[in-house]
Design a protein around this motif. Structure first.
Motif, short mmCIF file in Angstrom:
data_model
loop_
_atom_site.label_atom_id
_atom_site.label_comp_id
_atom_site.label_asym_id
_atom_site.label_seq_id
_atom_site.Cartn_x
_atom_site.Cartn_y
_atom_site.Cartn_z
N VAL A 71 0.84 -1.20 0.00
CA VAL A 71 0.00 0.00 0.00
C VAL A 71 0.88 1.25 0.00
O VAL A 71 0.63 2.19 -0.77
CB VAL A 71 -0.97 0.00 1.21
CG1 VAL A 71 -1.67 1.34 1.35
CG2 VAL A 71 -1.99 -1.12 1.07
N LEU A 86 -6.56 5.15 -1.85
CA LEU A 86 -6.83 4.08 -0.90
C LEU A 86 -8.13 3.37 -1.20
O LEU A 86 -8.25 2.15 -1.06
CB LEU A 86 -6.84 4.62 0.53
CG LEU A 86 -5.46 4.93 1.11
CD1 LEU A 86 -5.59 5.71 2.41
CD2 LEU A 86 -4.66 3.66 1.31
N ARG A 87 -9.13 4.14 -1.62
CA ARG A 87 -10.41 3.52 -1.98
C ARG A 87 -10.21 2.56 -3.15
O ARG A 87 -10.74 1.44 -3.14
CB ARG A 87 -11.42 4.61 -2.34
CG ARG A 87 -12.82 4.06 -2.53
CD ARG A 87 -13.78 5.14 -2.87
NE ARG A 87 -13.44 5.64 -4.20
CZ ARG A 87 -14.20 6.48 -4.88
NH1 ARG A 87 -15.29 6.97 -4.35
NH2 ARG A 87 -13.84 6.87 -6.09
N ILE A 111 -7.32 1.11 -4.09
CA ILE A 111 -6.44 0.02 -3.66
C ILE A 111 -7.24 -1.03 -2.89
O ILE A 111 -7.12 -2.23 -3.15
CB ILE A 111 -5.27 0.56 -2.81
CG1 ILE A 111 -4.31 1.38 -3.69
CG2 ILE A 111 -4.52 -0.58 -2.12
CD1 ILE A 111 -3.31 2.20 -2.89
N THR A 112 -8.05 -0.59 -1.94
CA THR A 112 -8.79 -1.55 -1.11
C THR A 112 -9.95 -2.20 -1.85
O THR A 112 -10.41 -3.25 -1.43
CB THR A 112 -9.32 -0.88 0.18
OG1 THR A 112 -10.16 0.23 -0.18
CG2 THR A 112 -8.17 -0.41 1.05
N ASP A 147 -9.72 -3.74 -4.50
CA ASP A 147 -9.18 -4.98 -5.07
C ASP A 147 -8.95 -6.07 -4.03
O ASP A 147 -8.63 -7.20 -4.38
CB ASP A 147 -7.86 -4.70 -5.79
CG ASP A 147 -8.05 -3.82 -7.01
OD1 ASP A 147 -9.17 -3.79 -7.55
OD2 ASP A 147 -7.08 -3.17 -7.42
N TRP A 148 -9.07 -5.74 -2.76
CA TRP A 148 -8.83 -6.74 -1.73
C TRP A 148 -9.95 -7.75 -1.71
O TRP A 148 -11.12 -7.41 -1.76
CB TRP A 148 -8.69 -6.07 -0.37
CG TRP A 148 -7.46 -5.22 -0.24
CD1 TRP A 148 -6.45 -5.10 -1.13
CD2 TRP A 148 -7.14 -4.37 0.85
NE1 TRP A 148 -5.50 -4.22 -0.66
CE2 TRP A 148 -5.90 -3.76 0.55
CE3 TRP A 148 -7.78 -4.05 2.04
CZ2 TRP A 148 -5.28 -2.87 1.41
CZ3 TRP A 148 -7.17 -3.17 2.89
CH2 TRP A 148 -5.93 -2.59 2.58
N ALA A 186 -11.77 -8.41 3.91
CA ALA A 186 -11.50 -7.28 4.79
C ALA A 186 -10.38 -7.63 5.78
O ALA A 186 -10.21 -8.78 6.16
CB ALA A 186 -12.75 -6.91 5.57
N ALA A 187 -9.65 -6.63 6.16
CA ALA A 187 -8.59 -6.83 7.14
C ALA A 187 -9.19 -7.20 8.49
O ALA A 187 -10.32 -6.85 8.80
CB ALA A 187 -7.75 -5.56 7.25
N TRP A 214 -11.33 -4.78 10.75
CA TRP A 214 -11.59 -3.59 9.94
C TRP A 214 -12.90 -2.93 10.35
O TRP A 214 -13.00 -1.71 10.36
CB TRP A 214 -11.62 -3.96 8.46
CG TRP A 214 -11.89 -2.78 7.58
CD1 TRP A 214 -12.94 -2.61 6.75
CD2 TRP A 214 -11.10 -1.59 7.46
NE1 TRP A 214 -12.86 -1.40 6.11
CE2 TRP A 214 -11.74 -0.75 6.53
CE3 TRP A 214 -9.91 -1.14 8.04
CZ2 TRP A 214 -11.24 0.50 6.17
CZ3 TRP A 214 -9.43 0.11 7.68
CH2 TRP A 214 -10.08 0.90 6.76
#
Length: 72
Positions: free
Chosen positions: A10, A38-39, A41-42, A44-45, A48-49, A52
């Motif tokens: 990131v 960031l929106r 980038i996340t 594509d995850w 969830a972390a 989160w």
């Protein structure tokens, strides 16, 4: 992927975006660019972390004017 690698990934993506943009007229412009990055980038995850949801709830308290109930 270990957490450290995910964070470094990131950070590298954010550095690349900031470097290619170069100059920001205001702090708000830089903040908006990083938020959008960031929106993206996340998005594509695949999952969830860990914790989160709890972090998002804290952000909603701290930045109430920037959050909607849709995020929660």
């Amino acid at each position: 992927m270990p957490v450290t690698n995910a964070i470094e990934s990131v950070n590298a993506q954010l550095r690349k975006i900031v470097k290619t943009r170069g100059h920001f007229p205001t702090d708000e412009a830089a903040t908006k660019l990083l938020w959008l990055a960031l929106r993206n980038i996340t998005a594509d995850w695949s999952r969830a972390a860990h914790d989160w949801k709890a972090a998002m709830n804290q952000f909603a308290i701290l930045y109430e004017d920037r959050f909607t109930r849709i995020h929660l």
